[in-house]
Design a protein around this motif. Structure first.
Motif, short mmCIF file in Angstrom:
data_model
loop_
_atom_site.label_atom_id
_atom_site.label_comp_id
_atom_site.label_asym_id
_atom_site.label_seq_id
_atom_site.Cartn_x
_atom_site.Cartn_y
_atom_site.Cartn_z
N ALA A 101 0.83 -1.21 0.00
CA ALA A 101 0.00 0.00 0.00
C ALA A 101 0.86 1.26 0.00
O ALA A 101 0.54 2.26 -0.66
CB ALA A 101 -0.93 -0.01 1.22
N LEU A 102 1.99 1.21 0.76
CA LEU A 102 2.89 2.36 0.79
C LEU A 102 3.50 2.61 -0.58
O LEU A 102 3.62 3.76 -1.03
CB LEU A 102 4.00 2.11 1.82
N GLY A 103 3.87 1.51 -1.27
CA GLY A 103 4.39 1.67 -2.62
C GLY A 103 3.36 2.28 -3.55
O GLY A 103 3.67 3.15 -4.37
N GLU A 104 2.11 1.82 -3.42
CA GLU A 104 1.04 2.37 -4.25
C GLU A 104 0.79 3.83 -3.91
O GLU A 104 0.50 4.64 -4.80
CB GLU A 104 -0.23 1.55 -4.04
N LEU A 105 0.92 4.17 -2.61
CA LEU A 105 0.73 5.56 -2.20
C LEU A 105 1.80 6.46 -2.81
O LEU A 105 1.51 7.56 -3.28
CB LEU A 105 0.77 5.66 -0.67
N LYS A 106 3.05 5.97 -2.82
CA LYS A 106 4.13 6.76 -3.42
C LYS A 106 3.89 6.97 -4.90
O LYS A 106 4.14 8.05 -5.45
CB LYS A 106 5.47 6.07 -3.18
N GLU A 107 3.41 5.92 -5.57
CA GLU A 107 3.09 6.05 -6.99
C GLU A 107 1.96 7.05 -7.19
O GLU A 107 1.98 7.86 -8.13
CB GLU A 107 2.69 4.69 -7.56
N ALA A 108 0.96 6.99 -6.28
CA ALA A 108 -0.16 7.93 -6.38
C ALA A 108 0.30 9.36 -6.16
O ALA A 108 -0.16 10.29 -6.83
CB ALA A 108 -1.24 7.56 -5.36
N GLU A 109 1.23 9.54 -5.19
CA GLU A 109 1.76 10.89 -4.93
C GLU A 109 2.49 11.41 -6.16
O GLU A 109 2.36 12.59 -6.51
CB GLU A 109 2.70 10.86 -3.73
#
Length: 327
Positions: free
Chosen positions: A86-94
């Protein structure tokens, strides 16, 4: 305690009962945890999903609760994997959000060169100016020919408050007519007490904002505030804007005496932490690293504190801060 793993109090109660009484039926477990059989069966389903209740190898029709060291540790590891994903996905979203923001800025602006932005409409101009203010590092100068009325914002809701809270040095020239408004004067007094410099003059040519002495914001049409704004980064234009500001600033009248500034104004969190670190012998580089700020920002905060406390050295700054109970 185990909620982050998906095990709430009721689920844990059933899990604990199954560990303590491995051969019990759902009805017997229900009696142990003081819940209905239907509730216990639902909670057992939750334990199965969490892999804390699994089939017994020696008896395919039977089940047993997994030992906590195995079950909960495995559950924590799976949860950690999910969070990392989820953190990786959040970084991609950011990253995507930043791209979208830049694309949006392009929609708001039509650039005639890399150093000029033309913002059409008051709303577009206001949003861009707010963004520039958030990125300001050192100074914010302004000529503000606005006519104050009863709609003057409270200082703590004003962008000026946020800038001063970050230690930005602020100078603003208002129209002399603002002194007729009680709310406007109270607003200016608050800004002054927080470290801002305020002057007034009978007339001003147009609204002008200068950030860090590198970016000048001017109205697209001085006679039409709703037309939008033009942002200049060209050194020649910024120099002219600075000269214009300095000309009006030098002729304007101070609204308040420098001695009226409230030295007892509470420190910002960054100021308080900088003082604490300096008192402990930290250097500027250490302060910047520990607070996660730039070296330039750390030095600016120290300089502002020294000016505020009239301290000529780090030692004098520490003594003056100690007298006020700040360290």
């Amino acid at each position: 305690m185990l909620e982050p793993l998906g095990v709430d109090e009721a689920t844990f109660a059933v899990y604990h009962a199954l560990l303590s009484h491995p051969d019990s039926t759902p009805e017997q477990i229900a009696a142990l945890v003081d819940r209905s059989t239907a509730e216990v069966e639902e909670l057992m389903d939750q334990l199965r999903r969490l892999e804390l209740l699994v089939p017994t190898w020696t008896n395919p029709e039977g089940e047993h609760a997994v030992h906590p060291r195995v079950g909960l540790t495995g559950l924590a590891e799976r949860r950690r994997t999910e969070l990392n994903k989820a953190l990786g996905e959040l970084k991609e979203a950011e990253a995507s959000a930043e791209v979208i923001a830049e694309q949006y800025n392009e929609l708001l602006t039509s650039r005639s060169s890399g150093d000029v932005e033309v913002l059409k409409g008051r709303a577009n101009a206001s949003r861009r100016i707010e963004e520039l203010a958030l990125k300001t590092k050192d100074t914010s100068w302004g000529l503000v020919p606005a006519h104050f009325d009863d709609a003057v914002p409270r200082a703590e809701r004003s962008p000026d408050f946020e800038l001063l809270g970050r230690g930005i040095k602020m100078r603003t020239v208002y129209l002399q007519s603002m002194t007729a408004s009680k709310l406007a004067v109270e607003y200016a007094e608050t800004i002054h007490r927080l470290g801002g410099e305020v002057r007034v003059t009978p007339t001003l040519p147009m609204r002008l904002l200068i950030f860090d002495q590198e970016i000048a914001v001017m109205p697209m049409d001085p006679e039409n505030p709703t037309a939008g704004a033009v942002i200049h980064r060209t050194p020649a234009v910024v120099s002219v804007a600075l000269a214009l500001f300095d000309a009006y600033w030098s002729r304007a009248t101070e609204m308040f005496d420098a001695d009226d500034r409230d030295d007892e104004t509470p420190l910002t969190p960054h100021e308080a932490e900088v003082l604490r670190l300096l008192a402990g012998g930290a250097k500027d580089e250490q302060v910047a690293r520990l607070l996660g700020i730039s070296l330039r920002t750390a030095r600016r905060i120290t300089a502002n504190l020294s000016e505020r406390l009239d301290a000529a050295s780090r030692f004098e700054l520490g003594v003056a801060a100690a007298k006020r109970g700040w360290v």
